[in-house]
Scaffold this motif. Structure first.
Motif, PDB file in Angstrom:
ATOM      1  N   ARG A  59       0.844  -1.211   0.000  1.00 55.79           N
ATOM      2  CA  ARG A  59       0.000   0.000   0.000  1.00 55.79           C
ATOM      3  C   ARG A  59       0.877   1.258   0.000  1.00 55.79           C
ATOM      4  O   ARG A  59       0.595   2.212  -0.716  1.00 55.79           O
ATOM      5  CB  ARG A  59      -0.933   0.009   1.217  1.00 55.79           C
ATOM      6  CG  ARG A  59      -1.890   1.163   1.203  1.00 55.79           C
ATOM      7  CD  ARG A  59      -2.920   1.033   0.060  1.00 55.79           C
ATOM      8  NE  ARG A  59      -3.619   2.289  -0.073  1.00 55.79           N
ATOM      9  CZ  ARG A  59      -3.768   2.943  -1.219  1.00 55.79           C
ATOM     10  NH1 ARG A  59      -3.313   2.437  -2.338  1.00 55.79           N
ATOM     11  NH2 ARG A  59      -4.400   4.077  -1.256  1.00 55.79           N
ATOM     12  N   ALA A  60       1.936   1.253   0.770  1.00 52.85           N
ATOM     13  CA  ALA A  60       2.871   2.389   0.780  1.00 52.85           C
ATOM     14  C   ALA A  60       3.490   2.567  -0.609  1.00 52.85           C
ATOM     15  O   ALA A  60       3.633   3.697  -1.097  1.00 52.85           O
ATOM     16  CB  ALA A  60       3.955   2.182   1.826  1.00 52.85           C
ATOM     17  N   ALA A  61       3.831   1.451  -1.260  1.00 54.27           N
ATOM     18  CA  ALA A  61       4.406   1.518  -2.610  1.00 54.27           C
ATOM     19  C   ALA A  61       3.392   2.088  -3.596  1.00 54.27           C
ATOM     20  O   ALA A  61       3.734   2.934  -4.433  1.00 54.27           O
ATOM     21  CB  ALA A  61       4.862   0.135  -3.053  1.00 54.27           C
ATOM     22  N   LYS A  62       2.139   1.633  -3.508  1.00 55.41           N
ATOM     23  CA  LYS A  62       1.105   2.132  -4.417  1.00 55.41           C
ATOM     24  C   LYS A  62       0.918   3.637  -4.267  1.00 55.41           C
ATOM     25  O   LYS A  62       0.819   4.359  -5.260  1.00 55.41           O
ATOM     26  CB  LYS A  62      -0.219   1.403  -4.174  1.00 55.41           C
ATOM     27  CG  LYS A  62      -0.234  -0.004  -4.701  1.00 55.41           C
ATOM     28  CD  LYS A  62      -1.551  -0.702  -4.413  1.00 55.41           C
ATOM     29  CE  LYS A  62      -1.530  -2.110  -4.961  1.00 55.41           C
ATOM     30  NZ  LYS A  62      -2.780  -2.832  -4.712  1.00 55.41           N
ATOM     31  N   ILE A  63       0.876   4.110  -3.040  1.00 58.85           N
ATOM     32  CA  ILE A  63       0.703   5.548  -2.808  1.00 58.85           C
ATOM     33  C   ILE A  63       1.866   6.327  -3.418  1.00 58.85           C
ATOM     34  O   ILE A  63       1.663   7.297  -4.150  1.00 58.85           O
ATOM     35  CB  ILE A  63       0.562   5.846  -1.298  1.00 58.85           C
ATOM     36  CG1 ILE A  63      -0.758   5.295  -0.766  1.00 58.85           C
ATOM     37  CG2 ILE A  63       0.668   7.350  -1.023  1.00 58.85           C
ATOM     38  CD1 ILE A  63      -0.875   5.290   0.751  1.00 58.85           C
ATOM     39  N   ALA A  64       3.081   5.905  -3.124  1.00 49.56           N
ATOM     40  CA  ALA A  64       4.266   6.621  -3.631  1.00 49.56           C
ATOM     41  C   ALA A  64       4.330   6.586  -5.156  1.00 49.56           C
ATOM     42  O   ALA A  64       4.608   7.608  -5.795  1.00 49.56           O
ATOM     43  CB  ALA A  64       5.526   6.026  -3.028  1.00 49.56           C
ATOM     44  N   LEU A  65       4.062   5.432  -5.743  1.00 45.93           N
ATOM     45  CA  LEU A  65       4.137   5.309  -7.198  1.00 45.93           C
ATOM     46  C   LEU A  65       3.022   6.081  -7.892  1.00 45.93           C
ATOM     47  O   LEU A  65       3.255   6.730  -8.916  1.00 45.93           O
ATOM     48  CB  LEU A  65       4.115   3.837  -7.600  1.00 45.93           C
ATOM     49  CG  LEU A  65       5.404   3.082  -7.255  1.00 45.93           C
ATOM     50  CD1 LEU A  65       5.169   1.575  -7.242  1.00 45.93           C
ATOM     51  CD2 LEU A  65       6.525   3.456  -8.213  1.00 45.93           C
ATOM     52  N   GLU A  66       1.826   6.040  -7.340  1.00 47.44           N
ATOM     53  CA  GLU A  66       0.723   6.797  -7.929  1.00 47.44           C
ATOM     54  C   GLU A  66       0.970   8.306  -7.836  1.00 47.44           C
ATOM     55  O   GLU A  66       0.639   9.049  -8.755  1.00 47.44           O
ATOM     56  CB  GLU A  66      -0.599   6.405  -7.275  1.00 47.44           C
ATOM     57  CG  GLU A  66      -1.046   5.005  -7.684  1.00 47.44           C
ATOM     58  CD  GLU A  66      -2.194   4.458  -6.857  1.00 47.44           C
ATOM     59  OE1 GLU A  66      -2.705   5.153  -5.939  1.00 47.44           O
ATOM     60  OE2 GLU A  66      -2.586   3.303  -7.121  1.00 47.44           O
ATOM     61  N   GLN A  67       1.560   8.767  -6.735  1.00 46.08           N
ATOM     62  CA  GLN A  67       1.893  10.189  -6.603  1.00 46.08           C
ATOM     63  C   GLN A  67       2.939  10.613  -7.631  1.00 46.08           C
ATOM     64  O   GLN A  67       2.914  11.727  -8.122  1.00 46.08           O
ATOM     65  CB  GLN A  67       2.437  10.503  -5.215  1.00 46.08           C
ATOM     66  CG  GLN A  67       1.414  10.553  -4.131  1.00 46.08           C
ATOM     67  CD  GLN A  67       2.054  10.824  -2.774  1.00 46.08           C
ATOM     68  OE1 GLN A  67       3.265  10.813  -2.612  1.00 46.08           O
ATOM     69  NE2 GLN A  67       1.213  11.072  -1.788  1.00 46.08           N
ATOM     70  N   SER A  68       3.851   9.716  -7.937  1.00 43.40           N
ATOM     71  CA  SER A  68       4.975  10.028  -8.819  1.00 43.40           C
ATOM     72  C   SER A  68       4.579  10.090 -10.286  1.00 43.40           C
ATOM     73  O   SER A  68       5.261  10.731 -11.085  1.00 43.40           O
ATOM     74  CB  SER A  68       6.073   8.990  -8.646  1.00 43.40           C
ATOM     75  OG  SER A  68       6.500   8.957  -7.319  1.00 43.40           O
ATOM     76  N   GLU A  69       3.525   9.385 -10.640  1.00 46.50           N
ATOM     77  CA  GLU A  69       2.988   9.306 -11.990  1.00 46.50           C
ATOM     78  C   GLU A  69       4.055   9.274 -13.074  1.00 46.50           C
ATOM     79  O   GLU A  69       4.764   8.298 -13.223  1.00 46.50           O
ATOM     80  CB  GLU A  69       2.012  10.449 -12.244  1.00 46.50           C
ATOM     81  CG  GLU A  69       0.743  10.341 -11.446  1.00 46.50           C
ATOM     82  CD  GLU A  69      -0.258  11.415 -11.769  1.00 46.50           C
ATOM     83  OE1 GLU A  69       0.100  12.418 -12.415  1.00 46.50           O
ATOM     84  OE2 GLU A  69      -1.418  11.243 -11.373  1.00 46.50           O
ATOM     85  N   LYS A  70       4.201  10.345 -13.819  1.00 44.55           N
ATOM     86  CA  LYS A  70       5.075  10.353 -14.995  1.00 44.55           C
ATOM     87  C   LYS A  70       6.561  10.401 -14.656  1.00 44.55           C
ATOM     88  O   LYS A  70       7.400  10.333 -15.555  1.00 44.55           O
ATOM     89  CB  LYS A  70       4.716  11.531 -15.905  1.00 44.55           C
ATOM     90  CG  LYS A  70       4.927  12.882 -15.276  1.00 44.55           C
ATOM     91  CD  LYS A  70       4.488  13.988 -16.204  1.00 44.55           C
ATOM     92  CE  LYS A  70       4.678  15.340 -15.530  1.00 44.55           C
ATOM     93  NZ  LYS A  70       4.259  16.423 -16.372  1.00 44.55           N
ATOM     94  N   TYR A  71       6.914  10.494 -13.389  1.00 49.81           N
ATOM     95  CA  TYR A  71       8.315  10.591 -12.997  1.00 49.81           C
ATOM     96  C   TYR A  71       8.918   9.264 -12.542  1.00 49.81           C
ATOM     97  O   TYR A  71      10.022   9.244 -12.004  1.00 49.81           O
ATOM     98  CB  TYR A  71       8.479  11.635 -11.890  1.00 49.81           C
ATOM     99  CG  TYR A  71       8.071  13.018 -12.327  1.00 49.81           C
ATOM    100  CD1 TYR A  71       8.892  13.771 -13.151  1.00 49.81           C
ATOM    101  CD2 TYR A  71       6.858  13.557 -11.929  1.00 49.81           C
ATOM    102  CE1 TYR A  71       8.516  15.039 -13.567  1.00 49.81           C
ATOM    103  CE2 TYR A  71       6.473  14.823 -12.339  1.00 49.81           C
ATOM    104  CZ  TYR A  71       7.300  15.553 -13.157  1.00 49.81           C
ATOM    105  OH  TYR A  71       6.925  16.808 -13.569  1.00 49.81           O
ATOM    106  N   THR A  72       8.215   8.169 -12.717  1.00 47.50           N
ATOM    107  CA  THR A  72       8.715   6.887 -12.223  1.00 47.50           C
ATOM    108  C   THR A  72       9.693   6.206 -13.178  1.00 47.50           C
ATOM    109  O   THR A  72      10.521   5.415 -12.732  1.00 47.50           O
ATOM    110  CB  THR A  72       7.565   5.912 -11.917  1.00 47.50           C
ATOM    111  OG1 THR A  72       6.808   5.702 -13.111  1.00 47.50           O
ATOM    112  CG2 THR A  72       6.677   6.447 -10.804  1.00 47.50           C
ATOM    113  N   ASN A  73       9.603   6.475 -14.443  1.00 46.19           N
ATOM    114  CA  ASN A  73      10.460   5.810 -15.422  1.00 46.19           C
ATOM    115  C   ASN A  73      11.931   6.147 -15.148  1.00 46.19           C
ATOM    116  O   ASN A  73      12.357   7.285 -15.295  1.00 46.19           O
ATOM    117  CB  ASN A  73      10.074   6.225 -16.838  1.00 46.19           C
ATOM    118  CG  ASN A  73      10.783   5.415 -17.896  1.00 46.19           C
ATOM    119  OD1 ASN A  73      11.521   4.481 -17.603  1.00 46.19           O
ATOM    120  ND2 ASN A  73      10.559   5.764 -19.146  1.00 46.19           N
ATOM    121  N   GLY A  74      12.684   5.137 -14.717  1.00 44.82           N
ATOM    122  CA  GLY A  74      14.102   5.328 -14.418  1.00 44.82           C
ATOM    123  C   GLY A  74      14.390   5.821 -13.017  1.00 44.82           C
ATOM    124  O   GLY A  74      15.545   6.033 -12.650  1.00 44.82           O
TER     125      GLY A  74
END
Length: 133
Positions: A59-74
């Motif tokens: 759940r912590a990972a989902k929140i962080a990744l969803e917040q990051s949206e387009k900035y997660t690649n790399g």
């Protein structure tokens, strides 16, 4: 912080830039309360997403990744405590995370490392938890 004890556990090795960003991520995560996943930009010394205070690592990972949206690649994913399952690693792969830093120490470390290898990600174990309440 003792970076000398860090261990690269995946087939893919981190670049110098990734190691620099992982050091930054590890410093950031030490200042956020319990059960935290953060996403650190691949180039800039800044967080793009923070999932903290959750009872579930995924759940912590989902929140962080969803917040990051387009900035997660790399980007870099840092976890203040070990992954009890490989689900967070697999979820991070969907967002094209390049490298993960986490303490290690779970009985399922091997599964998380295998998931990172399968996704072509870097994983570094610190041997030191940053988890606090």
């Amino acid at each position: 912080m003792n970076f000398k004890n860090w261990k690269v556990v995946t087939k893919k090795k981190p670049t110098a830039k990734q190691m620099e960003q992982m050091r930054i991520a590890w410093k950031f995560i030490a200042r956020i309360k319990s059960n935290t996943i953060i996403i650190v930009d691949k180039d800039l010394p800044m967080t793009r997403g923070i999932g903290c205070g959750q009872t579930s690592r995924i759940r912590a990972a989902k929140i962080a990744l969803e917040q990051s949206e387009k900035y997660t690649n790399g980007a870099i994913l840092a976890s203040d405590a070990f992954f009890p399952f490989d689900d967070s690693v697999k979820f991070a792969a969907k967002y094209k995370i390049a490298a993960i830093i986490q303490p290690g120490g779970s009985i399922n470390d091997k599964l998380s490392i295998e998931a990172a290898d399968k996704a072509g990600m870097v994983m570094v174990l610190t041997g030191e938890r940053k988890f606090w309440h």
